[in-house]
Design an enzyme around this catalytic site. Structure first.
Site, PDB file in Angstrom:
ATOM      1  N   GLU A 107      10.478  10.986 -10.784  1.00  0.00           N
ATOM      2  CA  GLU A 107      10.312  12.427 -10.946  1.00  0.00           C
ATOM      3  C   GLU A 107      11.636  13.143 -10.700  1.00  0.00           C
ATOM      4  O   GLU A 107      12.454  12.700  -9.892  1.00  0.00           O
ATOM      5  CB  GLU A 107       9.244  12.942  -9.977  1.00  0.00           C
ATOM      6  N   CYS A 128      16.996  18.508  -8.563  1.00  0.00           N
ATOM      7  CA  CYS A 128      16.770  17.525  -7.506  1.00  0.00           C
ATOM      8  C   CYS A 128      16.503  16.204  -8.205  1.00  0.00           C
ATOM      9  O   CYS A 128      15.486  16.046  -8.882  1.00  0.00           O
ATOM     10  CB  CYS A 128      15.576  17.963  -6.654  1.00  0.00           C
ATOM     11  N   CYS A 151      11.208   3.880  -2.555  1.00  0.00           N
ATOM     12  CA  CYS A 151      12.252   3.867  -1.528  1.00  0.00           C
ATOM     13  C   CYS A 151      11.895   2.813  -0.503  1.00  0.00           C
ATOM     14  O   CYS A 151      10.730   2.645  -0.148  1.00  0.00           O
ATOM     15  CB  CYS A 151      12.377   5.229  -0.850  1.00  0.00           C
ATOM     16  N   CYS A 161      10.097   6.205   5.584  1.00  0.00           N
ATOM     17  CA  CYS A 161       9.862   7.360   6.464  1.00  0.00           C
ATOM     18  C   CYS A 161       8.384   7.751   6.342  1.00  0.00           C
ATOM     19  O   CYS A 161       7.863   7.873   5.230  1.00  0.00           O
ATOM     20  CB  CYS A 161      10.776   8.520   6.084  1.00  0.00           C
ATOM     21  N   CYS A 210       6.996  10.798   4.139  1.00  0.00           N
ATOM     22  CA  CYS A 210       7.556  10.978   2.804  1.00  0.00           C
ATOM     23  C   CYS A 210       6.733  10.198   1.780  1.00  0.00           C
ATOM     24  O   CYS A 210       6.516   8.996   1.942  1.00  0.00           O
ATOM     25  CB  CYS A 210       9.002  10.493   2.807  1.00  0.00           C
ATOM     26  N   CYS A 241      10.184  18.843  -0.906  1.00  0.00           N
ATOM     27  CA  CYS A 241      10.870  17.710  -0.273  1.00  0.00           C
ATOM     28  C   CYS A 241       9.860  16.664   0.147  1.00  0.00           C
ATOM     29  O   CYS A 241       8.871  16.972   0.810  1.00  0.00           O
ATOM     30  CB  CYS A 241      11.579  18.168   1.003  1.00  0.00           C
TER      31      CYS A 241
HETATM   32  N1  SAH Z   1      16.464   9.631   0.992  1.00  0.00           N
HETATM   33  C1  SAH Z   1      17.190  10.799   1.305  1.00  0.00           C
HETATM   34  C2  SAH Z   1      16.974  11.948   0.348  1.00  0.00           C
HETATM   35  C3  SAH Z   1      15.573  12.256  -0.120  1.00  0.00           C
HETATM   36  S1  SAH Z   1      14.491  13.189   0.850  1.00  0.00           S
HETATM   37  C4  SAH Z   1      16.901  11.256   2.721  1.00  0.00           C
HETATM   38  O1  SAH Z   1      15.930  10.789   3.282  1.00  0.00           O
HETATM   39  O2  SAH Z   1      17.669  12.065   3.235  1.00  0.00           O
HETATM   40  C5  SAH Z   1      15.207  14.798   1.157  1.00  0.00           C
HETATM   41  C6  SAH Z   1      14.767  15.366   2.501  1.00  0.00           C
HETATM   42  O3  SAH Z   1      13.354  15.639   2.527  1.00  0.00           O
HETATM   43  C7  SAH Z   1      15.031  14.421   3.660  1.00  0.00           C
HETATM   44  O4  SAH Z   1      15.602  15.119   4.729  1.00  0.00           O
HETATM   45  C8  SAH Z   1      13.631  13.947   4.006  1.00  0.00           C
HETATM   46  O5  SAH Z   1      13.530  13.480   5.315  1.00  0.00           O
HETATM   47  C9  SAH Z   1      12.814  15.182   3.765  1.00  0.00           C
HETATM   48  N2  SAH Z   1      11.371  14.934   3.629  1.00  0.00           N
HETATM   49  C10 SAH Z   1      10.764  13.785   3.268  1.00  0.00           C
HETATM   50  N3  SAH Z   1       9.431  13.950   3.269  1.00  0.00           N
HETATM   51  C11 SAH Z   1       9.188  15.215   3.636  1.00  0.00           C
HETATM   52  C12 SAH Z   1       8.006  15.997   3.803  1.00  0.00           C
HETATM   53  N4  SAH Z   1       6.784  15.479   3.562  1.00  0.00           N
HETATM   54  N5  SAH Z   1       8.126  17.274   4.181  1.00  0.00           N
HETATM   55  C13 SAH Z   1       9.344  17.822   4.389  1.00  0.00           C
HETATM   56  N6  SAH Z   1      10.497  17.147   4.240  1.00  0.00           N
HETATM   57  C14 SAH Z   1      10.433  15.860   3.875  1.00  0.00           C
HETATM   58 FE1  SF4 Z   2      13.346   7.278   1.409  1.00  0.00          FE
HETATM   59 FE2  SF4 Z   2      11.759   9.371   1.715  1.00  0.00          FE
HETATM   60 FE3  SF4 Z   2      12.951   8.316   3.846  1.00  0.00          FE
HETATM   61 FE4  SF4 Z   2      14.413   9.659   2.050  1.00  0.00          FE
HETATM   62  S1  SF4 Z   2      12.769  10.502   3.357  1.00  0.00           S
HETATM   63  S2  SF4 Z   2      14.893   7.667   2.972  1.00  0.00           S
HETATM   64  S3  SF4 Z   2      13.312   9.130   0.169  1.00  0.00           S
HETATM   65  S4  SF4 Z   2      11.423   7.298   2.554  1.00  0.00           S
END
Ligand code: SAH
Ligand code: SF4
Length: 347
Positions: free
Chosen positions: A96, A109, A116, A120, A123, A340
């Site tokens: 996406e 974006c 991934c 996390c 996410c 995000c």
């Molecule tokens: N992998 C990279 C970039 C992608 S995510 C990273 O983790 O930094 C971009 C941002 O969105 C990151 O700071 C991530 O922690 C945050 N993020 C992920 N899931 C989220 C959620 N459900 N709500 C708010 N922020 C989130």
């Molecule tokens: Fe991967 Fe999502 Fe963690 Fe970013 S926030 S490193 S996209 S799992």
């Protein structure tokens, strides 16, 4: 029948394109012309490259492609400011990409991986697991899809954030090659100040981009200010503890003389109290840093709640005591799951 052996032109740097055309007996200026058709005029078809000799156009048509992925779904948020596109890649993977059109900015974006590997917990991309790295052409192709759409209405991409699906520093080579292409001054010429790469904290990647003096802005996802608290949300915290991560971040700011951005997803009752704000303040005090606070966006696999506005402001006030500027990221595109961490491409 698609020509599977064909070269994806979006995979190539200008020197690589020059080399390809040289092997075909073409002078260097032809590569420059093709580059401009691709990245200045956004042509979707080599037949439209009208200043090239017909024989060269025919060879390009036969032996190269300009794929942007098949568009499976396009969703516009109710306020009309966010557009999310779901692409199917040739091997059946889904990714996406999101366009955010706020005021004069046209921010893309983009994704660097299908899925991934970092896991996390909050996410959606992390919840789906890792499928594969994207190629240079697949990363550039996302930019070109929107560059073409915007050009048709007299607009252009102003900013890029590598905050879509995937961890860009886990796919370092392809990410950096794609950035070189979109920054090239003979093409899209998106200035490095308008490009932000967000990482979960892959220390070797931060060290490498510092050594290579990569010009993009760096954002590091923290979410916790101690290893224990961080590891609960961000499993890679075990592999790259805060001591090592912060040392790499300090080196980045001092070596390159640049501000660094930190991201902190605010989760009600989890990491949004005054104690955590003070811990974060102590961790970053004295650094040229800016903190982006992101109230949690909903995902299927995690049932936390976002921090409310008042608590977010209190968190910011504590950071300010340590001289740390911060912003609370606006929640937009949530109705089409384009916020995000909401990109999952699950179909
Ligand atoms: N992998 C990279 C970039 C992608 S995510 C990273 O983790 O930094 C971009 C941002 O969105 C990151 O700071 C991530 O922690 C945050 N993020 C992920 N899931 C989220 C959620 N459900 N709500 C708010 N922020 C989130
Ligand atoms: Fe991967 Fe999502 Fe963690 Fe970013 S926030 S490193 S996209 S799992």
């Amino acid at each position: 029948m698609p020509n599977t052996a064909a070269v994806n032109l979006y995979d190539l740097s200008l020197p690589a394109l020059t080399e390809l055309l040289a092997a075909w007996g073409q002078p260097a200026f032809r590569a420059r012309q093709v580059w401009e058709w691709l990245y200045r005029h956004f042509v979707a078809d080599t037949a439209a490259m009208t200043n090239l000799p017909a024989a060269l156009r025919q060879r390009l048509a036969a032996e190269t492609t300009l794929p942007i992925g098949e568009i499976v779904l396009r969703q516009d948020s109710r306020d009309g400011q966010t557009t999310k596109v779901l692409f199917r890649l040739p091997d059946g993977q889904f990714i996406e990409t999101v366009l955010m059109a706020y005021e004069k900015r046209r921010t893309l974006c983009i994704s660097t991986q299908a899925g991934c590997a970092m896991g996390c917990v909050f996410c959606a991309t992390g919840q789906m697991g890792f499928m594969r790295h994207l190629t240079v052409g697949e990363i550039v192709g996302q930019v070109m899809f929107f560059a073409r759409q915007l050009a048709a209405r007299g607009e252009h991409v102003t900013n890029i954030v590598m905050m879509g699906m995937g961890e860009p520093l886990h796919n370092y080579e392809a990410t950096m090659a794609a950035l070189d292409t979109v920054m090239d001054h003979r093409g899209l010429a998106i200035g490095p100040r308008f490009i932000t790469l967000s990482t979960v904290g892959v220390v070797p990647g931060i060290r490498r981009l510092t050594a290579e003096r990569r010009p993009v802005r760096l954002a590091v996802s923290l979410h916790g200010a101690t290893d224990e608290e961080r590891a609960r949300l961000v499993p890679p915290a075990r592999r790259w503890p805060l001591g090592e991560l912060m040392a790499a971040c300090r080196d980045y700011t001092t070596t390159l003389g640049r501000r660094i951005f930190f991201e902190w997803t605010l989760i009600d009752g989890q990491n949004d109290g005054p104690a955590q704000a003070h811990a974060l303040g102590r961790l970053l005090a004295g650094m040229d840093a800016h903190v982006n606070l992101i109230p949690l966006n909903p995902t299927l696999g995690y049932d936390g709640r976002p921090t409310a506005g008042a608590a977010a402001r209190a968190f910011q006030a504590v950071l300010a005591e340590y001289g740390l500027p911060s912003t609370v990221r606006q929640r937009r595109g949530i109705d089409v799951a384009a916020g995000c961490g909401q990109l999952a491409a699950a179909r």
